[in-house]
Design a protein around this motif. Structure first.
Motif, PDB file in Angstrom:
ATOM      1  N   SER A 112      42.670  -1.983  75.954  1.00 64.98           N
ATOM      2  CA  SER A 112      43.374  -0.732  75.615  1.00 64.98           C
ATOM      3  C   SER A 112      42.580   0.335  76.147  1.00 64.98           C
ATOM      4  N   SER A 113      42.472   0.665  77.110  1.00 58.98           N
ATOM      5  CA  SER A 113      41.617   1.379  77.626  1.00 58.98           C
ATOM      6  C   SER A 113      42.281   2.538  78.815  1.00 58.98           C
ATOM      7  N   HIS A 146      58.585   6.532  68.247  1.00 54.03           N
ATOM      8  CA  HIS A 146      59.392   5.817  67.345  1.00 54.03           C
ATOM      9  C   HIS A 146      61.082   6.149  67.930  1.00 54.03           C
ATOM     10  N   ARG A 147      61.393   7.509  68.209  1.00 54.50           N
ATOM     11  CA  ARG A 147      62.711   7.625  68.628  1.00 54.50           C
ATOM     12  C   ARG A 147      63.022   7.010  70.024  1.00 54.50           C
ATOM     13  N   ASP A 148      62.034   6.691  70.838  1.00 59.31           N
ATOM     14  CA  ASP A 148      62.462   6.443  71.968  1.00 59.31           C
ATOM     15  C   ASP A 148      62.090   4.420  72.386  1.00 59.31           C
ATOM     16  N   GLY A 149      61.710   4.026  70.920  1.00 53.86           N
ATOM     17  CA  GLY A 149      61.534   2.506  70.791  1.00 53.86           C
ATOM     18  C   GLY A 149      60.246   2.324  71.670  1.00 53.86           C
ATOM     19  N   LEU A 150      59.284   3.015  71.699  1.00 55.41           N
ATOM     20  CA  LEU A 150      57.792   2.794  72.408  1.00 55.41           C
ATOM     21  C   LEU A 150      56.836   2.144  71.500  1.00 55.41           C
ATOM     22  N   CYS A 151      55.660   1.912  72.193  1.00 54.20           N
ATOM     23  CA  CYS A 151      54.767   1.194  71.506  1.00 54.20           C
ATOM     24  C   CYS A 151      53.401   2.484  71.632  1.00 54.20           C
ATOM     25  N   LEU A 152      53.021   2.635  70.122  1.00 53.45           N
ATOM     26  CA  LEU A 152      51.867   3.865  69.899  1.00 53.45           C
ATOM     27  C   LEU A 152      50.842   2.991  69.479  1.00 53.45           C
ATOM     28  N   THR A 153      49.505   3.232  70.125  1.00 50.25           N
ATOM     29  CA  THR A 153      48.209   2.741  69.471  1.00 50.25           C
ATOM     30  C   THR A 153      47.223   4.223  69.359  1.00 50.25           C
ATOM     31  N   THR A 154      46.403   4.001  68.412  1.00 51.82           N
ATOM     32  CA  THR A 154      45.403   5.082  68.112  1.00 51.82           C
ATOM     33  C   THR A 154      43.952   4.775  68.780  1.00 51.82           C
ATOM     34  N   LEU A 155      43.293   5.925  68.821  1.00 49.45           N
ATOM     35  CA  LEU A 155      41.914   5.817  68.883  1.00 49.45           C
ATOM     36  C   LEU A 155      40.931   6.708  67.934  1.00 49.45           C
ATOM     37  N   PHE A 156      41.430   6.023  66.782  1.00 45.77           N
ATOM     38  CA  PHE A 156      40.728   6.461  65.628  1.00 45.77           C
ATOM     39  C   PHE A 156      39.205   5.844  65.352  1.00 45.77           C
ATOM     40  N   HIS A 157      38.320   6.848  64.816  1.00 47.13           N
ATOM     41  CA  HIS A 157      37.052   6.392  64.503  1.00 47.13           C
ATOM     42  C   HIS A 157      36.956   6.444  62.936  1.00 47.13           C
ATOM     43  N   LEU A 209      51.240  -4.534  82.701  1.00 44.81           N
ATOM     44  CA  LEU A 209      50.372  -5.609  83.285  1.00 44.81           C
ATOM     45  C   LEU A 209      49.492  -4.989  84.246  1.00 44.81           C
ATOM     46  N   LEU A 210      48.361  -5.609  84.314  1.00 38.16           N
ATOM     47  CA  LEU A 210      47.248  -5.363  85.362  1.00 38.16           C
ATOM     48  C   LEU A 210      47.064  -6.665  86.156  1.00 38.16           C
ATOM     49  N   HIS A 211      46.999  -6.532  87.522  1.00 37.01           N
ATOM     50  CA  HIS A 211      46.844  -7.720  88.130  1.00 37.01           C
ATOM     51  C   HIS A 211      45.444  -7.365  89.158  1.00 37.01           C
ATOM     52  N   ALA A 212      44.716  -8.537  88.737  1.00 43.39           N
ATOM     53  CA  ALA A 212      43.172  -8.398  89.813  1.00 43.39           C
ATOM     54  C   ALA A 212      43.350  -9.451  90.686  1.00 43.39           C
ATOM     55  N   PRO A 213      42.712  -8.873  91.759  1.00 46.79           N
ATOM     56  CA  PRO A 213      42.630  -9.918  93.223  1.00 46.79           C
ATOM     57  C   PRO A 213      42.105 -11.123  92.823  1.00 46.79           C
ATOM     58  N   GLY A 214      42.670 -12.216  93.002  1.00 49.77           N
ATOM     59  CA  GLY A 214      42.183 -13.621  92.982  1.00 49.77           C
ATOM     60  C   GLY A 214      42.649 -14.273  91.665  1.00 49.77           C
ATOM     61  N   SER A 215      43.241 -13.649  90.697  1.00 49.22           N
ATOM     62  CA  SER A 215      43.520 -13.912  89.490  1.00 49.22           C
ATOM     63  C   SER A 215      45.035 -14.257  89.360  1.00 49.22           C
ATOM     64  N   ALA A 216      45.536 -15.281  88.976  1.00 55.13           N
ATOM     65  CA  ALA A 216      47.217 -15.704  88.947  1.00 55.13           C
ATOM     66  C   ALA A 216      47.618 -14.957  87.545  1.00 55.13           C
ATOM     67  N   GLU A 217      46.688 -14.776  86.535  1.00 47.71           N
ATOM     68  CA  GLU A 217      47.517 -14.532  85.464  1.00 47.71           C
ATOM     69  C   GLU A 217      46.900 -13.008  85.123  1.00 47.71           C
ATOM     70  N   PRO A 218      48.006 -12.150  84.700  1.00 47.70           N
ATOM     71  CA  PRO A 218      47.705 -10.672  84.601  1.00 47.70           C
ATOM     72  C   PRO A 218      46.981 -10.444  83.265  1.00 47.70           C
ATOM     73  N   MET A 219      46.571  -9.328  83.248  1.00 45.32           N
ATOM     74  CA  MET A 219      45.831  -8.730  81.861  1.00 45.32           C
ATOM     75  C   MET A 219      46.957  -7.860  81.288  1.00 45.32           C
ATOM     76  N   VAL A 220      46.964  -7.530  80.186  1.00 49.33           N
ATOM     77  CA  VAL A 220      47.793  -6.684  79.496  1.00 49.33           C
ATOM     78  C   VAL A 220      47.197  -5.570  78.991  1.00 49.33           C
ATOM     79  N   GLU A 221      47.561  -4.477  79.554  1.00 48.64           N
ATOM     80  CA  GLU A 221      47.024  -2.975  79.237  1.00 48.64           C
ATOM     81  C   GLU A 221      48.086  -2.422  77.872  1.00 48.64           C
ATOM     82  N   ILE A 222      47.325  -2.052  76.869  1.00 48.07           N
ATOM     83  CA  ILE A 222      47.931  -1.316  75.708  1.00 48.07           C
ATOM     84  C   ILE A 222      47.513  -0.221  75.799  1.00 48.07           C
ATOM     85  N   PRO A 223      48.169   1.058  76.586  1.00 51.07           N
ATOM     86  CA  PRO A 223      47.537   2.224  76.626  1.00 51.07           C
ATOM     87  C   PRO A 223      47.369   3.093  75.409  1.00 51.07           C
ATOM     88  N   GLY A 224      46.262   3.911  75.429  1.00 51.46           N
ATOM     89  CA  GLY A 224      46.231   4.844  74.419  1.00 51.46           C
ATOM     90  C   GLY A 224      46.353   6.222  74.829  1.00 51.46           C
TER      91      GLY A 224
END
Length: 319
Positions: free
Chosen positions: A174-175, A242-253, A184-199
């Motif tokens: 989440s970076s 919410h209106r657009d049916g998206l994903c929201l994440t926070t960067l709270f401290h 999905l993020l794809h790394a060279p040489g890796s068959a499995e992608p990494m999920v990115e949950i953007p903030g």
């Protein structure tokens, strides 16, 4: 315009994918909220360069997060029955293990955030591997867990980072800022992608509420905004997502927004989010979950996204 090779893995999706409809969330929920907190404590640049040991005020400002604010925040989440993800530098786990254990006891997720909040983009591959190895050892020794999530402490990463993370067993990040849905993020040489949950910086409490005079961070003019304006900004960001049916994440401290007066902002925000479900339930013409919010940990969001966006052979991200 071509994308440099070292950044090509960070491309979120094609133009066709970008025009795709809003995702369908579990149980008919309209949108997703992955509430997330960075429990930084006093880690960061001042600790990395040693200056924090000559600045007791700045040290205590950071330590307030795990020492006082975290408990207050966990009580709030328990009362509202909302799960959350806490990205925690391993140094904080070493020094406040009981407080960090309370995160897991409350049913929440704990994930990687460096050892002392290192800027990963400044580290070479071996240095990043060392940070991840030390962090994994600390989480295992003090909490008995091996996290599968990561948030870069510096807000950016280098060309080697995705490979280092996958080697360390990390299955989601989440970076980045590339979308308002997971991708999905794809790394060279890796068959499995990494999920990115953007903030989003709009959902970073530092942007509105953080203040310290020395060091002057964040450096700007009025560094404590009106609480009413802050809540209105956060509410509007959620309403659009919410209106657009998206994903929201926070960067709270916790050390920023977990203070007695400011936590009321989080209470109002969660009540506003949960109120969407109440509105949906009051409409007998809609099925279960229609219009409401799926509150989930980042780990659960990543697993769900993998299950619905890669082949059935993709492995999970469960701890």
């Amino acid at each position: 315009m071509s994308v440099p090779n070292q950044l090509s893995s960070l491309e979120p999706r094609s133009h066709v994918e970008a025009r795709s409809p809003a995702p369908r969330w579990p149980d008919g929920h309209r949108s997703c909220v992955a509430l997330a907190f960075d429990l930084d404590g006093p880690t960061g640049d001042a600790m990395l360069d040693g200056s924090i040991w000559r600045n007791p005020s700045y040290f205590t400002l950071g330590s307030y997060g795990p020492w006082r604010a975290l408990g207050r925040l966990l009580d709030l989440l328990n009362e509202r029955r909302v799960p959350a993800t806490f990205f925690v530098p391993a140094w904080v786990v070493e020094n406040w293990p009981k407080q960090c254990a309370a995160i897991l006891d409350g049913g929440h997720e704990i994930a990687y955030h460096g050892y002392r909040h290192e800027a990963f983009w400044t580290l070479d591959r071996d240095a990043q591997r060392a940070v991840m190895a030390r962090s994994a050892e600390v989480f295992e020794r003090y909490l008995g867990v091996r996290p599968v999530g990561f948030r870069t402490p510096s807000g950016d990463w280098g060309p080697d980072t995705i490979g280092v993370l996958l080697e360390a067993g990390v299955r989601y990040s989440s970076s980045m800022r590339g979308d308002d849905r997971p991708y999905l993020l794809h790394a060279p040489g890796s068959a499995e992608p990494m999920v990115e949950i953007p903030g989003r910086w709009e959902l970073d409490d530092y942007a509105s509420l953080a203040y310290h005079r020395n060091p002057d961070f964040p450096a700007s003019l009025d560094r404590i905004a009106s609480y009413d304006t802050t809540f209105d900004n956060w509410r509007r960001e959620f309403d659009g997502s919410h209106r657009d049916g998206l994903c929201l994440t926070t960067l709270f401290h916790p050390k920023v927004s977990g203070k007695p007066g400011r936590i009321a902002l989080l209470e109002k925000l969660l009540d506003h989010m949960r109120g969407q479900g109440a509105k949906a339930d009051a409409d007998p013409g809609h099925g279960h979950g229609h219009g409401s919010v799926w509150f989930a940990t980042c780990r659960d969001v990543a697993q769900w996204w993998l299950d619905h966006n890669v082949s059935t052979q993709a492995r999970g991200v469960s701890a």
